[in-house]
Design a protein around this motif. Structure first.
Motif, short mmCIF file in Angstrom:
data_model
loop_
_atom_site.label_atom_id
_atom_site.label_comp_id
_atom_site.label_asym_id
_atom_site.label_seq_id
_atom_site.Cartn_x
_atom_site.Cartn_y
_atom_site.Cartn_z
N GLU A 28 0.83 -1.21 0.00
CA GLU A 28 0.00 0.00 0.00
C GLU A 28 0.86 1.26 0.00
OE1 GLU A 28 -3.91 -1.82 2.34
OE2 GLU A 28 -2.39 -0.71 3.46
N GLU A 29 2.06 1.17 0.53
CA GLU A 29 2.94 2.33 0.61
C GLU A 29 3.49 2.73 -0.75
OE1 GLU A 29 6.10 3.12 3.94
OE2 GLU A 29 7.17 2.18 2.28
N VAL A 30 3.72 1.75 -1.63
CA VAL A 30 4.39 2.02 -2.90
C VAL A 30 3.44 2.35 -4.04
CG1 VAL A 30 4.50 -0.33 -3.80
CG2 VAL A 30 6.34 1.27 -4.32
N SER A 31 2.18 1.88 -3.96
CA SER A 31 1.26 2.09 -5.09
C SER A 31 -0.16 2.31 -4.61
CB SER A 31 1.31 0.89 -6.04
OG SER A 31 0.38 1.05 -7.08
N GLU A 32 -0.77 3.37 -5.13
CA GLU A 32 -2.18 3.64 -4.82
C GLU A 32 -3.11 2.90 -5.77
OE1 GLU A 32 -2.68 7.83 -5.01
OE2 GLU A 32 -1.54 8.25 -3.15
N ASP A 33 -2.54 2.22 -6.75
CA ASP A 33 -3.34 1.54 -7.76
C ASP A 33 -3.62 0.08 -7.42
OD1 ASP A 33 -3.44 3.82 -9.46
OD2 ASP A 33 -1.40 3.37 -10.13
N VAL A 34 -3.12 -0.39 -6.28
CA VAL A 34 -3.35 -1.78 -5.90
C VAL A 34 -4.15 -1.85 -4.62
CG1 VAL A 34 -1.20 -2.52 -6.99
CG2 VAL A 34 -1.23 -2.03 -4.53
N SER A 35 -4.83 -2.97 -4.43
CA SER A 35 -5.53 -3.25 -3.19
C SER A 35 -5.05 -4.60 -2.65
CB SER A 35 -7.05 -3.29 -3.40
OG SER A 35 -7.40 -4.25 -4.39
N VAL A 36 -5.02 -4.73 -1.35
CA VAL A 36 -4.53 -5.95 -0.69
C VAL A 36 -5.68 -6.63 0.02
CG1 VAL A 36 -2.83 -6.89 0.91
CG2 VAL A 36 -2.30 -4.80 -0.37
N HIS A 37 -5.79 -7.94 -0.14
CA HIS A 37 -6.91 -8.69 0.42
C HIS A 37 -6.39 -9.90 1.20
CE1 HIS A 37 -9.56 -6.32 -2.21
NE2 HIS A 37 -8.60 -6.48 -3.10
N GLY A 38 -6.98 -10.12 2.37
CA GLY A 38 -6.54 -11.19 3.23
C GLY A 38 -5.58 -10.66 4.29
N PRO A 39 -4.93 -11.58 5.03
CA PRO A 39 -4.90 -13.00 4.74
C PRO A 39 -6.12 -13.76 5.27
CG PRO A 39 -3.52 -12.53 6.64
CD PRO A 39 -4.03 -11.21 6.15
N ILE A 40 -6.41 -14.87 4.59
CA ILE A 40 -7.37 -15.85 5.06
C ILE A 40 -6.65 -17.18 5.15
CG2 ILE A 40 -9.36 -14.64 4.09
CD1 ILE A 40 -9.33 -16.57 1.74
N THR A 41 -7.22 -18.14 5.86
CA THR A 41 -6.55 -19.42 6.01
C THR A 41 -6.55 -20.19 4.69
OG1 THR A 41 -8.53 -20.65 6.64
CG2 THR A 41 -7.30 -19.55 8.42
N GLN A 42 -5.60 -21.08 4.55
CA GLN A 42 -5.54 -21.91 3.34
C GLN A 42 -6.80 -22.76 3.20
OE1 GLN A 42 -1.81 -23.84 1.88
NE2 GLN A 42 -2.83 -25.77 2.42
N SER A 43 -7.35 -23.19 4.32
CA SER A 43 -8.58 -23.98 4.29
C SER A 43 -9.73 -23.16 3.71
CB SER A 43 -8.95 -24.45 5.70
OG SER A 43 -10.14 -25.20 5.70
N GLN A 44 -9.87 -21.91 4.13
CA GLN A 44 -10.91 -21.03 3.59
C GLN A 44 -10.68 -20.78 2.11
OE1 GLN A 44 -10.14 -17.85 6.43
NE2 GLN A 44 -12.20 -18.06 7.27
N PHE A 45 -9.43 -20.52 1.76
CA PHE A 45 -9.09 -20.21 0.38
C PHE A 45 -9.43 -21.37 -0.56
CE2 PHE A 45 -5.93 -20.28 -3.07
CZ PHE A 45 -6.17 -19.06 -3.67
N LEU A 46 -8.94 -22.56 -0.23
CA LEU A 46 -9.16 -23.73 -1.09
C LEU A 46 -10.62 -24.16 -1.09
CD1 LEU A 46 -5.99 -25.85 -0.22
CD2 LEU A 46 -6.35 -24.38 -2.21
#
Length: 487
Positions: free
Chosen positions: A396-414
């Motif tokens: 978030e510090e280097v680019s205003e054009d990106v968004s960050v999501h998570g983290p979520i657990t691997q179980s939730q993700f899969l």
């Protein structure tokens, strides 16, 4: 005349003086000043004394032969013909410490141990799988790579189905994840035909394994002006290899996969002492073994410690006696975020770690067992928990054009990507009890928590679930919306 002058020549006496660096203390600005110790070895501060070496041989008397003064020449130490217990990497590390006249950082030690061009842990061997030192999720089951393929294809859909896309994997191991991804996606021609696969790998040994697992062939071209291409026959996709992410051509939308890559990046460790936060270093003890010491003065990595502490709450810092920071993870994240911000696309990071400050997490694994970090360097894998909060802030510090999501657990993700349905489909196709047991074991390791309840085999081989120990985070271009399954 010349002969007489030579006969009268005599050797001069020389004196060697080593002056230690002056030391200064890094005073903590925080009010807390409690000290703590590590579980690896005793921490002590370093000191250096001046040594004087003087040649006491008298000047030679004139003789009938020519006398040559060699006192100004470098005289290497005598070669010992007896067996040495130190490996080449150990000698190299001790040589660095001796040359510096003091200890090296944990990060420098970690980097040499893992990626030294001649003796690094990852460089000249296959360390993955049951016969190696550890097992990763792609080696557990084909379902993992297939689900990563589902994620990449979903992101490609959100990107508007571009005709050309860079698909990058950082630290691809044997190439198992990418092979399962391409094999699973091979029926979706529009997607696979858009891909240019880039494997970021520094190990020549692993590059060869990846070439084989992706079933690559080198295309022949009669046109000398056209560069020869390497193609994966799994999906007729071009594949190329690079030592760093920066070498991957820019200008195209990019999908980056980083599975168990960030945990191998070198970390600096800091310990709270009576004089403030001091960096833990590695030195050579009197018995010639490696040991931990504390730096008596600020180190360059202190700047990254201060940066990391700005991202944390005061009460979070007060709870820990040690802090790990990973400058290379911050820098890599910013490289990823900058590219995604300018070219479009997204990155998926899956690793074990914490969504906050990481304390003393560095560990060594040899043949599937934990060993001492300083024991026989180069023969065990070194890894540390990933600081997901630090990754978020760096992006978030280097680019205003990106968004960050998570983290979520691997179980939730899969689970959200449909691994349960894939498991049931594969289970129906099992023809033997062994196939069914292997599938169930792999499924549990990917999404389960703790020891598998269904296991009836040897206790020491009970499958352990990674479902909640591993976490997933995505960094994407804002224009593409929120990626699945982070909605």
């Amino acid at each position: 005349m010349l002969r007489r002058l030579l006969l009268q020549a005599s050797a001069t006496r020389r004196r060697c003086l080593f002056t230690p660096h002056s030391s200064s203390l890094f005073q903590q600005r925080s009010s807390s000043s409690s000290s703590s110790s590590t579980s690896h070895s005793q921490i002590e501060t370093t000191s250096t004394s001046a040594e004087h070496v003087e040649d006491s041989n008298p000047s030679p008397q004139p003789s009938s032969s020519i006398s040559v003064d060699r006192s100004g020449l470098y005289n290497p130490p005598e070669h010992g013909h007896g067996p040495s217990s130190d490996s080449e990497l150990v000698k190299h590390l001790k040589g660095i410490i001796k040359f510096r006249g003091g200890p090296i950082s944990v990060a420098e030690y970690m980097e040499e141990v893992l990626t030294n061009p001649k003796a690094g842990f990852y460089i000249n061997r296959d360390v993955f799988g049951a016969e190696g030192d550890f097992i990763t999720s792609p080696e557990v089951s084909q379902m993992f790579g297939e689900m990563i393929g589902v994620w990449a294809m979903s992101l490609w859909e959100q990107m508007g189905r571009p005709n050309r896309v860079n698909l990058v994997e950082l630290g691809p191991g044997r190439g198992t994840l990418m092979a399962d991804l391409l094999r699973g996606a091979s029926k979706f021609k529009n997607f696979t035909e858009s891909l240019n696969v880039h494997m970021v790998e520094c190990s020549p040994t692993l590059q060869k394994l990846q070439y084989g697992h992706l079933k690559c062939i080198d295309e022949d071209s009669s046109d000398v002006s056209v560069e020869k291409r390497t193609i994966s026959t799994l999906s007729r996709t071009p594949v190329s290899w690079h030592a760093t992410l920066e070498q991957v051509p820019a200008g195209l939308p990019t999908i980056i996969i980083a599975h168990e890559f960030f945990d191998a990046l070198p970390v600096h460790q800091f310990q709270r002492a009576s004089r403030g936060w001091c960096e833990k270093m590695i030195d050579v003890a009197e018995d010639s073994s490696f040991n931990f010491v504390l730096s008596p003065r600020p180190t360059p990595a202190t700047l990254f410690l201060m940066k990391r502490c700005k991202w944390a709450a005061a009460e979070e810092i007060a709870k820990v006696g040690q802090i790990e920071v990973c400058p290379k993870a911050m820098e890599l994240t910013q490289t990823i975020a900058s590219r995604i911000g300018s070219d479009g696309g997204g990155a998926l990071i899956i690793d074990y770690g914490l969504n906050g400050l990481v304390s003393d997490s560095l560990q060594a694994i040899r043949k599937h067992k934990f060993v001492d970090i300083l024991d026989n360097p180069g023969t065990a894998d070194l890894s540390a928990y990933v600081d997901f909060a630090s990754i978020r802030h760096a992006a978030e510090e280097v680019s205003e054009d990106v968004s960050v999501h998570g983290p979520i657990t691997q179980s939730q993700f899969l689970g959200s990507l449909g691994i349960n349905f894939r498991f049931e489909a594969l289970l129906e196709n099992c023809k033997t009890d062994e196939q069914e047991e292997s599938l169930m074991t792999g499924y549990w390791q990917l999404v389960g928590e703790g020891e598998a309840q269904f296991w009836e085999g040897p206790e020491e081989k009970t499958p352990i679930g990674m479902g909640t120990r591993y976490m997933a985070m995505a960094i994407v271009n804002k224009k593409q919306g929120i990626p699945v399954p982070f909605q």
